[in-house]
Enzyme design. Structure first.
Site, PDB file in Angstrom:
ATOM      1  N   GLU A 329       0.855  -1.190   0.000  1.00 41.45           N
ATOM      2  CA  GLU A 329       0.000   0.000   0.000  1.00 41.45           C
ATOM      3  C   GLU A 329       0.893   1.243   0.000  1.00 41.45           C
ATOM      4  O   GLU A 329       0.763   2.127  -0.840  1.00 41.45           O
ATOM      5  CB  GLU A 329      -0.880  -0.033   1.247  1.00 41.45           C
ATOM      6  CG  GLU A 329      -1.746   1.201   1.434  1.00 41.45           C
ATOM      7  CD  GLU A 329      -2.462   1.194   2.771  1.00 41.45           C
ATOM      8  OE1 GLU A 329      -3.436   1.957   2.901  1.00 41.45           O
ATOM      9  OE2 GLU A 329      -2.056   0.456   3.694  1.00 41.45           O
ATOM     10  N   HIS A 330       1.777   1.322   0.979  1.00 41.40           N
ATOM     11  CA  HIS A 330       2.726   2.435   1.110  1.00 41.40           C
ATOM     12  C   HIS A 330       4.142   1.912   0.913  1.00 41.40           C
ATOM     13  O   HIS A 330       4.474   0.831   1.375  1.00 41.40           O
ATOM     14  CB  HIS A 330       2.651   3.055   2.512  1.00 41.40           C
ATOM     15  CG  HIS A 330       1.281   3.462   2.934  1.00 41.40           C
ATOM     16  ND1 HIS A 330       0.681   4.633   2.527  1.00 41.40           N
ATOM     17  CD2 HIS A 330       0.397   2.851   3.757  1.00 41.40           C
ATOM     18  CE1 HIS A 330      -0.519   4.725   3.075  1.00 41.40           C
ATOM     19  NE2 HIS A 330      -0.719   3.660   3.824  1.00 41.40           N
TER      20      HIS A 330
END
Length: 433
Positions: A329-330
């Site tokens: 995601e990050h």
């Protein structure tokens, strides 16, 4: 905390992280579908019952009153109010840059113009999972994206807290960002309401927002109702890729940054330096021994059974393989300049890529203006984060003059004949009789 070696321990690492790939299963989708059916039959009454059953809160109404919204905004301290407006402006600035132009056309060949028309969705429902505490940033990012896109009706939904109220700070942020309506209730029930409409909750054209497996499953069911949505936004996960130039202590804090969200969070680091890997593990262990706030969550994430991992890779290419398979995601890149450029070019699967010492996860989460509502659980292999681009739809445009259509006629005849659709051909031939 142990260090995993890649590629020697590839299978062991895959086994450790395997449960992260499963956001929800078919049985959950069936349960969510049953809830949608209850809402279709009983509307608000069903959502109120679901809220009492699953959220353990009794509500009198689903709609947040204007009076309560004004009270929430009025209670915001000046320092927080300034921060909200600063973040809001940055989010709007970024989303304006990302938004496609309203209309673009080009004369692609003689007598032929093609193009695309972009139109905002008329209405959206935005789910902000603020039951356990404020989610100001999520509200600002989702509402800001919809506002910039030109959506006229922006309805925010959130779960009630233990007092049976919508979180005041999240309500205030939603209102200040441009929400037109705010509702409170059980998450799956509210998303069902967005999908079909109830006495209180309007039916909308798009439904967006993060949450655990039940919310993700509800988004997939909403899609079957013809609603635009983005799937695969569940428990947070993150990855860092670095070489020998990175600071192990800062890296440890970056891993803690995303790991503290919840026991189902995943936070990994892939480095080409054993010295860095050892330093990160040492700093993580030292931090956890201090008994920090949310320490029990971090103990779970960075345990042998948890979804945290420090990985030593034989090469930068191996590290990129780890990240591309993980599809975070990050993501943060912390490398010297030539390695930084190689990694940025080589990473295919990541919801967000932050580059350099001064672009931490927190800056992306709160203040840069780029979206932090991003695909999790490996969905970054095929899905992107939610921005103003998701709050619009496009229509293709085609314009032909007589001569251009006539040049296409032989192709139309041949394909129409083979597809067995004579009226397709006849509709064109009639224009030239």
């Amino acid at each position: 905390m142990r260090i995993h070696r890649y590629p020697e321990e590839k299978e062991l690492l895959n086994q450790k992280l395997s449960r992260r790939k499963k956001l929800y299963d078919r049985s959950l989708v069936q349960s969510v579908t049953d809830i949608f059916n209850q809402v279709a039959e009983s509307g608000d009454e069903a959502i109120l019952h679901l809220t009492e059953k699953f959220d353990h809160v009794q509500l009198d109404t689903l709609r947040i009153s204007e009076e309560y919204i004004r009270k929430c905004v009025g209670q915001i301290p000046d320092e927080l109010l300034r921060a909200i407006h600063h973040a809001r402006r940055n989010i709007e600035e970024v989303n304006r840059y990302l938004l496609p132009e309203d209309m673009k056309t080009v004369k692609i060949r003689e007598g032929t113009v093609i193009g695309e028309k972009t139109t905002p969705l008329a209405s959206v429902g935005l789910w902000v999972p603020a039951r356990k505490g404020p989610l100001i940033s999520t509200a600002l990012m989702l509402v800001g994206a919809a506002k910039v896109a030109g959506v006229k009706r922006i309805v925010v939904g959130m779960a009630p807290n233990a007092r049976g109220e919508a979180d005041p700070a999240t309500v205030a942020a939603s209102n200040l960002a441009g929400a037109t309506d705010i509702v409170v209730g059980n998450g799956v029930g509210v998303i069902a309401g967005f999908s079909m409409g109830t006495e209180t909750i309007p039916e909308v054209d798009g439904i967006f927002g993060p949450g655990p497996g039940g919310i993700a499953a509800a988004m997939s069911v909403a899609f079957s109702y013809g609603k635009k949505t983005v799937l695969g936004i569940g428990p947070t996960d993150s990855a860092i890729i670095c070489d020998e130039t990175a600071d192990p202590e800062i890296l440890a804090y970056d891993m803690i940054n995303e790991g503290e969200h919840g026991p189902d969070s995943s936070s990994i680091l892939a480095t080409t330096s054993m010295e860095v890997a050892e330093g990160v593990c040492r700093h993580l262990d030292e931090y956890l021994k201090k008994g920090p706030e949310r320490g029990s969550i971090l103990q779970t994430v960075f345990s042998e059974e948890g979804l945290g991992a420090v990985i030593h890779c034989e090469s930068l290419e191996d590290a990129m393989d780890v990240i591309n398979e993980y599809a975070p995601e990050h993501m943060i890149i912390k490398c010297k300049k030539n390695n930084e450029e190689a990694v940025l070019s080589g990473i295919r699967n990541a919801g967000e890529i932050l580059v350099g010492e001064y672009a931490p996860f927190t800056a992306g989460n709160y203040a840069i203006g780029i979206t932090a509502v991003l695909p999790t659980n490996g969905y970054a292999k095929s899905v992107s984060g939610i921005t103003s681009k998701d709050m619009v739809k496009t229509s293709t445009i085609g314009i032909l003059d007589r001569e251009a259509l006539h040049r296409l006629l032989p192709t139309i005849r041949e394909i129409g004949k083979w597809e067995g659709l004579p009226s397709h051909v006849l509709a064109v031939e009639k224009r030239f009789e």
